[in-house]
Design a protein around this motif. Structure first.
Motif, PDB file in Angstrom:
ATOM      1  N   PHE A   4      46.382  45.278  35.695  1.00  0.00           N
ATOM      2  CA  PHE A   4      45.969  46.297  36.442  1.00  0.00           C
ATOM      3  C   PHE A   4      46.965  46.293  37.903  1.00  0.00           C
ATOM      4  O   PHE A   4      47.198  47.363  38.605  1.00  0.00           O
ATOM      5  CB  PHE A   4      44.695  46.140  37.012  1.00  0.00           C
ATOM      6  CG  PHE A   4      43.501  46.569  36.013  1.00  0.00           C
ATOM      7  CD1 PHE A   4      43.633  47.855  35.593  1.00  0.00           C
ATOM      8  CD2 PHE A   4      42.787  45.702  35.650  1.00  0.00           C
ATOM      9  CE1 PHE A   4      42.828  48.427  34.301  1.00  0.00           C
ATOM     10  CE2 PHE A   4      41.967  46.148  34.312  1.00  0.00           C
ATOM     11  CZ  PHE A   4      41.822  47.409  34.148  1.00  0.00           C
ATOM     12  N   PHE A  22      38.442  41.168  35.714  1.00  0.00           N
ATOM     13  CA  PHE A  22      39.442  42.165  34.914  1.00  0.00           C
ATOM     14  C   PHE A  22      41.069  42.140  35.356  1.00  0.00           C
ATOM     15  O   PHE A  22      40.962  42.523  36.533  1.00  0.00           O
ATOM     16  CB  PHE A  22      38.872  43.367  34.832  1.00  0.00           C
ATOM     17  CG  PHE A  22      37.578  43.630  34.090  1.00  0.00           C
ATOM     18  CD1 PHE A  22      36.885  42.770  33.684  1.00  0.00           C
ATOM     19  CD2 PHE A  22      36.896  44.894  34.269  1.00  0.00           C
ATOM     20  CE1 PHE A  22      35.623  42.735  32.794  1.00  0.00           C
ATOM     21  CE2 PHE A  22      35.512  45.148  33.811  1.00  0.00           C
ATOM     22  CZ  PHE A  22      34.822  43.722  33.066  1.00  0.00           C
ATOM     23  N   ALA A  24      43.713  42.329  33.160  1.00  0.00           N
ATOM     24  CA  ALA A  24      44.437  43.058  31.992  1.00  0.00           C
ATOM     25  C   ALA A  24      43.602  44.269  31.526  1.00  0.00           C
ATOM     26  O   ALA A  24      42.326  44.055  31.289  1.00  0.00           O
ATOM     27  CB  ALA A  24      44.560  42.280  30.971  1.00  0.00           C
ATOM     28  N   PRO A  25      44.109  45.548  31.364  1.00  0.00           N
ATOM     29  CA  PRO A  25      43.239  46.707  31.024  1.00  0.00           C
ATOM     30  C   PRO A  25      43.307  46.436  29.472  1.00  0.00           C
ATOM     31  O   PRO A  25      43.902  45.800  28.667  1.00  0.00           O
ATOM     32  CB  PRO A  25      44.458  47.730  31.343  1.00  0.00           C
ATOM     33  CG  PRO A  25      45.667  46.997  31.363  1.00  0.00           C
ATOM     34  CD  PRO A  25      45.724  45.791  31.871  1.00  0.00           C
ATOM     35  N   THR A  26      42.454  47.082  29.012  1.00  0.00           N
ATOM     36  CA  THR A  26      42.303  47.066  27.547  1.00  0.00           C
ATOM     37  C   THR A  26      42.990  48.142  26.911  1.00  0.00           C
ATOM     38  O   THR A  26      43.732  48.922  28.025  1.00  0.00           O
ATOM     39  CB  THR A  26      40.625  47.735  27.166  1.00  0.00           C
ATOM     40  OG1 THR A  26      40.557  48.918  27.441  1.00  0.00           O
ATOM     41  CG2 THR A  26      39.622  46.451  27.875  1.00  0.00           C
ATOM     42  N   THR A  48      33.614  52.288  20.370  1.00  0.00           N
ATOM     43  CA  THR A  48      32.520  51.633  21.203  1.00  0.00           C
ATOM     44  C   THR A  48      32.940  50.342  21.804  1.00  0.00           C
ATOM     45  O   THR A  48      33.508  49.307  20.792  1.00  0.00           O
ATOM     46  CB  THR A  48      31.116  51.648  20.466  1.00  0.00           C
ATOM     47  OG1 THR A  48      30.800  53.002  20.281  1.00  0.00           O
ATOM     48  CG2 THR A  48      30.026  51.281  21.593  1.00  0.00           C
ATOM     49  N   SER A  50      35.392  49.577  23.769  1.00  0.00           N
ATOM     50  CA  SER A  50      36.724  49.370  24.141  1.00  0.00           C
ATOM     51  C   SER A  50      37.224  49.694  25.601  1.00  0.00           C
ATOM     52  O   SER A  50      38.377  49.424  25.879  1.00  0.00           O
ATOM     53  CB  SER A  50      37.624  50.169  23.199  1.00  0.00           C
ATOM     54  OG  SER A  50      37.214  51.744  23.445  1.00  0.00           O
ATOM     55  N   GLY A  51      36.135  49.813  26.169  1.00  0.00           N
ATOM     56  CA  GLY A  51      36.235  50.025  27.779  1.00  0.00           C
ATOM     57  C   GLY A  51      36.737  51.330  28.409  1.00  0.00           C
ATOM     58  O   GLY A  51      37.401  51.725  29.206  1.00  0.00           O
ATOM     59  N   THR A  53      34.796  53.616  29.833  1.00  0.00           N
ATOM     60  CA  THR A  53      34.299  54.132  30.910  1.00  0.00           C
ATOM     61  C   THR A  53      35.310  53.702  32.097  1.00  0.00           C
ATOM     62  O   THR A  53      35.454  54.754  32.893  1.00  0.00           O
ATOM     63  CB  THR A  53      32.956  53.342  31.379  1.00  0.00           C
ATOM     64  OG1 THR A  53      32.307  53.184  30.155  1.00  0.00           O
ATOM     65  CG2 THR A  53      32.060  53.772  32.519  1.00  0.00           C
ATOM     66  N   GLN A  92      24.338  54.805  33.451  1.00  0.00           N
ATOM     67  CA  GLN A  92      25.024  53.483  33.205  1.00  0.00           C
ATOM     68  C   GLN A  92      26.658  53.714  33.907  1.00  0.00           C
ATOM     69  O   GLN A  92      27.104  52.976  34.418  1.00  0.00           O
ATOM     70  CB  GLN A  92      25.531  53.218  31.825  1.00  0.00           C
ATOM     71  CG  GLN A  92      26.058  51.909  31.374  1.00  0.00           C
ATOM     72  CD  GLN A  92      26.214  51.809  29.569  1.00  0.00           C
ATOM     73  OE1 GLN A  92      25.467  52.149  28.828  1.00  0.00           O
ATOM     74  NE2 GLN A  92      27.423  51.466  29.277  1.00  0.00           N
ATOM     75  N   GLU A  96      28.146  51.890  36.902  1.00  0.00           N
ATOM     76  CA  GLU A  96      29.839  51.457  36.666  1.00  0.00           C
ATOM     77  C   GLU A  96      30.778  52.102  38.008  1.00  0.00           C
ATOM     78  O   GLU A  96      31.392  51.210  38.471  1.00  0.00           O
ATOM     79  CB  GLU A  96      30.346  51.742  35.575  1.00  0.00           C
ATOM     80  CG  GLU A  96      31.638  51.182  35.096  1.00  0.00           C
ATOM     81  CD  GLU A  96      31.514  50.176  34.105  1.00  0.00           C
ATOM     82  OE1 GLU A  96      30.368  49.377  33.881  1.00  0.00           O
ATOM     83  OE2 GLU A  96      32.478  49.649  33.286  1.00  0.00           O
ATOM     84  N   GLU A 158      31.918  60.447  25.112  1.00  0.00           N
ATOM     85  CA  GLU A 158      31.102  60.324  23.781  1.00  0.00           C
ATOM     86  C   GLU A 158      31.189  61.699  23.553  1.00  0.00           C
ATOM     87  O   GLU A 158      30.137  62.479  23.103  1.00  0.00           O
ATOM     88  CB  GLU A 158      29.891  59.535  24.298  1.00  0.00           C
ATOM     89  CG  GLU A 158      29.944  58.361  24.978  1.00  0.00           C
ATOM     90  CD  GLU A 158      30.207  57.087  23.984  1.00  0.00           C
ATOM     91  OE1 GLU A 158      30.435  57.459  22.890  1.00  0.00           O
ATOM     92  OE2 GLU A 158      29.989  56.036  24.343  1.00  0.00           O
TER      93      GLU A 158
HETATM   94  P1  ADP Z   1      33.057  52.019  25.663  1.00  0.00           P
HETATM   95  O1  ADP Z   1      32.609  53.062  26.666  1.00  0.00           O
HETATM   96  O2  ADP Z   1      34.453  52.117  25.125  1.00  0.00           O
HETATM   97  O3  ADP Z   1      32.166  51.792  24.473  1.00  0.00           O
HETATM   98  P2  ADP Z   1      32.636  50.312  27.942  1.00  0.00           P
HETATM   99  O4  ADP Z   1      33.287  50.982  28.959  1.00  0.00           O
HETATM  100  O5  ADP Z   1      31.291  50.589  27.933  1.00  0.00           O
HETATM  101  O6  ADP Z   1      33.172  50.626  26.307  1.00  0.00           O
HETATM  102  O7  ADP Z   1      33.098  48.730  27.987  1.00  0.00           O
HETATM  103  C1  ADP Z   1      32.698  47.733  27.316  1.00  0.00           C
HETATM  104  C2  ADP Z   1      32.622  46.363  27.951  1.00  0.00           C
HETATM  105  O8  ADP Z   1      33.873  46.031  28.599  1.00  0.00           O
HETATM  106  C3  ADP Z   1      31.701  46.489  29.440  1.00  0.00           C
HETATM  107  O9  ADP Z   1      30.950  45.223  29.403  1.00  0.00           O
HETATM  108  C4  ADP Z   1      32.995  46.525  30.512  1.00  0.00           C
HETATM  109  O10 ADP Z   1      32.704  45.850  31.579  1.00  0.00           O
HETATM  110  C5  ADP Z   1      33.940  45.581  29.758  1.00  0.00           C
HETATM  111  N1  ADP Z   1      35.572  45.870  30.096  1.00  0.00           N
HETATM  112  C6  ADP Z   1      36.014  47.316  30.521  1.00  0.00           C
HETATM  113  N2  ADP Z   1      37.116  46.919  30.998  1.00  0.00           N
HETATM  114  C7  ADP Z   1      37.483  45.671  30.838  1.00  0.00           C
HETATM  115  C8  ADP Z   1      38.831  44.848  30.991  1.00  0.00           C
HETATM  116  N3  ADP Z   1      39.904  45.434  31.272  1.00  0.00           N
HETATM  117  N4  ADP Z   1      38.738  43.638  30.639  1.00  0.00           N
HETATM  118  C9  ADP Z   1      37.627  43.004  30.191  1.00  0.00           C
HETATM  119  N5  ADP Z   1      36.458  43.722  30.163  1.00  0.00           N
HETATM  120  C10 ADP Z   1      36.368  45.015  30.216  1.00  0.00           C
END
Ligand code: ADP
Ligand code: MG
Length: 215
Positions: A4, A22, A24-26, A48, A50-51, A53, A92, A96, A158
């Motif tokens: 980041f 956090f 590193a970005p996903t 689902t 994968s981050g 949001t 949710q 966030e 979604e």
């Molecule tokens: P999605 O919408 O793709 O189903 P979410 O946004 O709900 O996924 O994120 C899933 C989980 O991963 C959440 O608990 C979130 O806080 C966590 N998360 C998001 N970004 C990161 C990151 N960069 N590193 C670690 N965990 C993360």
């Protein structure tokens, strides 16, 4: 993008990400955030969990802070709209957002199952970001309490669930209330021909990213 830090995010957001642990970005964040910050429309698929949001909230928050979005004042329209298929998801996303955005970046979630007057009251101070489920959002936007003509950023989260729940007509009606000059990002766990058709009607020259093809 591998960290980041490379994004040189505004300090509040950078601090909050660090506090969350956090660094590193996903993969979907890595793909989507730079494109979103460039102002591109986006069609993004990732499974689902994968981050997704933060993939759309980070660019929104960054824009809001950098561009100095002001409390709406006489212009009563919010600047950004996030569409979510369920009340749970809308709440949710707002939680966030509140976790990562400074208090100056105001928000409101609108969803069914609570008296609409509650949203009317909250909208006396128009928020910068509205998060809503399609049905209730339409109900509120059909009144003097919510003007969507100043929306510059739209996120549909979604998208596959939106269509599964039969929200296509509501979404089409919402799109008609929005300025055509805007940035739009569509996120989905899966892609189908129906999603691609919806994307075509919503997005302009979108960048496409699929992190988990086949899921
Ligand atoms: P999605 O919408 O793709 O189903 P979410 O946004 O709900 O996924 O994120 C899933 C989980 O991963 C959440 O608990 C979130 O806080 C966590 N998360 C998001 N970004 C990161 C990151 N960069 N590193 C670690 N965990 C993360
Ligand atoms: Mg999600």
């Amino acid at each position: 993008m591998v960290s980041f830090a490379e994004l040189s995010l505004t300090s509040f957001l950078a601090d909050r990400l660090q506090q969350a642990g956090f660094t590193a970005p996903t993969p979907i964040q890595s793909a989507a955030i730079p494109l979103a910050l460039e102002g591109r429309d986006l069609l993004a698929q990732a499974k689902t969990g994968s981050g997704k949001t933060l993939a759309f909230l980070i660019p929104l928050i960054e824009r809001a802070v950098k561009e100095g979005w002001k409390p709406a004042g006489s212009a009563r329209s919010p600047r950004a709209l996030v569409l979510a298929p369920t009340r749970e998801l809308a709440l949710q996303i707002e939680m966030e957002l509140r976790k990562y955005a400074p208090p100056s970046v105001t928000s409101l979630a609108v969803y069914g199952g609570v008296p609409i007057e509650r949203h009317y009251r909250a909208l006396r101070q128009p928020p910068m970001i509205v998060i809503g489920t399609p049905g209730r959002l339409l109900d509120v936007a059909g009144t003097r309490h919510l003007d969507l003509r100043g929306i510059e950023y739209v996120v549909m989260d979604e998208a596959d669930q939106m269509l599964d729940r039969g929200f296509l007509r509501d979404i089409q009606r919402i799109l008609q209330l929005l300025p055509s000059q805007r940035q739009t990002m569509l996120f989905s766990a899966t892609f189908s021909p129906e999603i691609l058709t919806l994307a075509e009607s919503m997005l302009k020259n979108p960048a496409r990213t699929a992190v988990d093809p086949g899921v």
